[in-house]
Structure formats: C-alpha cells, structure tokens
Design an enzyme around this catalytic site. Structure first.
Site, mmCIF file in Angstrom:
data_model
loop_
_atom_site.group_PDB
_atom_site.id
_atom_site.type_symbol
_atom_site.label_atom_id
_atom_site.label_comp_id
_atom_site.label_asym_id
_atom_site.label_seq_id
_atom_site.Cartn_x
_atom_site.Cartn_y
_atom_site.Cartn_z
ATOM 1 C CG HIS A 264 -4.218 2.347 -3.276
ATOM 2 N ND1 HIS A 264 -3.469 3.211 -2.497
ATOM 3 C CD2 HIS A 264 -3.406 1.303 -3.542
ATOM 4 C CE1 HIS A 264 -2.264 2.691 -2.313
ATOM 5 N NE2 HIS A 264 -2.206 1.529 -2.944
ATOM 6 C CG HIS A 266 -0.952 -2.207 -5.957
ATOM 7 N ND1 HIS A 266 0.256 -2.512 -5.385
ATOM 8 C CD2 HIS A 266 -1.552 -1.340 -5.096
ATOM 9 C CE1 HIS A 266 0.380 -1.875 -4.226
ATOM 10 N NE2 HIS A 266 -0.714 -1.160 -4.036
ATOM 11 C CB CYS A 297 1.202 -5.267 -0.068
ATOM 12 S SG CYS A 297 0.567 -5.590 1.594
ATOM 13 C CG ASN A 306 1.114 1.888 -5.316
ATOM 14 O OD1 ASN A 306 0.031 1.732 -4.762
ATOM 15 N ND2 ASN A 306 2.267 1.776 -4.664
#
Length: 365
Positions: A264, A266, A297, A306
């Site tokens: 995941h 960013h 976040c 992202n």
C-alpha cells in the site's frame, strides 16, 4: 511479468476520502462505489465503521453498506467489499447492518474445491480437502456473502510506538491484544480479516528508518491471530526502493509469504510506482490504490494521496501484467470524483487516457 495476474484493491471510497475536509454526501460515496464496481475490480474497500468524531467522512459507511446490500452495484463478476473496523464497537455496528440481510445458504452439494477468496493468491491452485472441510468452508463462505458478493473486515496496526499511541492511544502490544478478540469474533461469524500495518516505511514522528524486523514481527503476530492478508503500508510515502527491497527481504526471511502480502504505497515523494516495481520483482501480486490518487492519513501530517489506480493500472499493463480493470472507465471515474470533491485531477495516466479518448471521439459539431 507477462501473463501474471495482479490484484488491485481499490481503497478510494475509504482511505481516499477519509482525510477530506469538505463534507461528502452519502449519495456521492454510494455512486463512487457503484461506478467502481463496473470497472472489473475484484476488491473494493468501501468504508469504515469508525466513530465519526475521529473520522467524520466515514460517518455514512453504514448507508453505503446498506445500499450495497439492498441494491448491489452492477459488476462483471462478484466483488469482495472490505470494511475497516477500529474496535469491537465498530464490529458490533457492522454486524447490525449485516444482520439485517440474510446470508446466502450453501446448497449442500459437493461442488468440488472452493475457489480462491480475495485474500488468497489469485494464481494459486486450491488444495484438495475432505468433504467435511469443504462443507465447513461452504458455510463460512455463505456467512459473508450477500447477493453474490463477499464482505470482509479490516483492522489496522502501526509499525512504530509513536504512531500507534497517536493513532490508537495504545502501544503496539496493547493494540494486538485489543484486536485479538475482534479478529476471533469476525472469523467465528465467517468474515475473513485483513490487517494493515501502517507507517512500515516511514513514520511522521520517528522518521524514515522504521525497523523492518518490527514490521515482520507484527505481520507474523497478525497471521498467527488469523489475518488472511497483511497490507504493508507506506502511509507517509517516505519509502524508497532500497528500503522497500530491504523490508520485503526481511519479511521473506521471517517466513511471511508473498501470497499473504499486499503493498500500500502513498505517493508523497513520487516513489509509489518505483516501489511497486520493486515489489513486483520480489513476487508480490496484490496492491492497494485509490482512484484519482485520493487519500491522506488524518494522523500522518504531510502525507499525500495513495498511488492513483489509473497510474498503477497503466504501469502494470505496460509490464505485461493483467489486472482485468478498465483503464478508460477508471480514468472517467477519477475525473468525476475529484471534481465532485473539489480537487484537481492529478493522475498522469488518467489525464493522458482522457485526452486520448477525447481525440478519438472526433470533433464536436
């Protein structure tokens, strides 16, 4: 890479929208999920059952879930919807909504080995099982299935003590202890559990040098508790190619299989696609992304969105991988949702795709 299938988990409706300051209506969120469902995605993270005091944008997740249950979005194949749960109260609220829709019942017939679930290696061949094991799996699969689509739950941990205390007001070990009964109950009710490990490649409070061995230790603990997939998150976007490679090697040495991992990334420093390619070379085949590059976040100051799903699709396809996701349609959605929430559309592949589509449509009369 040619002919390899790569699974994209679309996190735009949850991770992509959670940090937006401007209020977003439930109708817009429902429409976003509806449009995404038609692109060929296998998995969509659709919301979070967190208290709106902490993340106001997730206040309508119950309405999004109710909409999916009552009027499932049209999709070319069954979709797995994921729901982030911060604690046992969130699990209870999730169960209340799911309880209003009856689970689908297994037919009782032996249909052979079960298909892979969304939290398993899409390239793996299911192992043979006994009849009893097959029936047990059928009951478990039916418990989390509504209208042909599956539902899973997610939890989140942090790789550093500072971020854990800031985000969940407890230590890493305390967080593990709190999530253990939630995971047990979710699995008991038939819902697979996915676990995030945040700030795995850089922490806003402790800096970029997060200990990869600590990440591996947490991942192993979560798998032992029953997590079916670990999403290792570069929440801050601080990750670099050398540190991503080191983290993946450390996870491998700790016995964490690629089949149990998702990455995941960013794109704060523009390294998300570089780190994706490093992960592909390592053998990882599951990645999170957000349409339009949405995200950020609430507990990570300075972190931007992202990696854009459009950019990820284009990169993967250019390497010969297959995703099953329609880049043209994803680009249209990216342009639409960023306009809806008042943001610029910054996906490079998305903008180029829309420009190509506009040219190919010919001059307007």
């Amino acid at each position: 890479m040619a002919a390899h299938h790569v699974r994209i988990i679309e996190v735009g409706p949850r991770d992509g929208l959670q940090n937006e300051k401007r209020s977003i209506s439930a109708e817009t969120k429902i429409e976003l999920v509806r449009r995404l469902a038609g692109t060929g995605l296998e998995t969509i993270e659709a919301g979070s059952f967190v208290h709106p005091k902490w993340v106001p944008q997730m206040a309508a997740s119950d309405k999004v879930l109710e909409s999916i249950l009552s009027s499932p979005p049209s999709a070319p194949h069954p979709i797995t919807y994921q729901w982030l749960l911060p604690n046992s109260k969130g699990l209870d609220n999730y169960f209340k909504v799911m309880g209003a829709a009856s689970p689908e019942q297994p037919s009782g017939q032996d249909s052979g080995p079960a298909l892979n679930t969304s939290s398993m290696d899409p390239n793996a061949v299911p192992a043979a099982r006994s009849g009893a094991e097959g029936m047990s799996q059928a009951r478990s699969d039916s418990a989390n299935t509504r209208n042909g689509h599956k539902h899973e739950v997610s939890i989140f941990m942090a790789a550093t003590e500072a971020f854990s205390k800031k985000n969940t007001n407890c230590s890493i070990q305390e967080s593990l202890d709190r999530f253990a009964p939630l995971m047990t109950e979710a699995k008991k009710q038939g819902y697979p559990v996915r676990a995030y490990i945040s700030v795995a490649l850089g922490c806003p409070f402790e800096g970029p040098d997060v200990d990869p061995h600590k990440v591996a230790e947490i991942a192993a603990s979560l798998l032992e508790l029953g997590a079916e997939e670990i999403s290792v998150a570069d929440t801050t976007g601080m990750g670099t190619a050398p540190r991503t490679r080191k983290l993946l090697q450390t996870l491998k040495e700790a016995g964490i299989r690629n089949e149990d991992l998702a990455l995941h990334f960013h794109d704060t420093f523009g390294q998300a696609l570089v780190n994706t390619i490093i992960s592909l070379e390592h053998g990882v085949r599951t990645f999170d992304s957000a349409v339009g590059g949405l995200g950020g976040c609430p507990y990570s100051p300075g972190a931007t969105g992202n990696v854009a799903t459009e950019d990820l699709i284009y990169t993967l396809h250019s390497l010969g991988a297959k995703t099953g996701v329609d880049l043209d349609e994803m680009s249209r959605i990216g342009k639409w949702i960023t306009g809806e929430i008042g943001r610029d559309y910054n996906s490079s592949a998305g903008k180029a795709t829309l420009s190509r589509l506009e040219r190919s449509s010919g001059p307007k009369l």
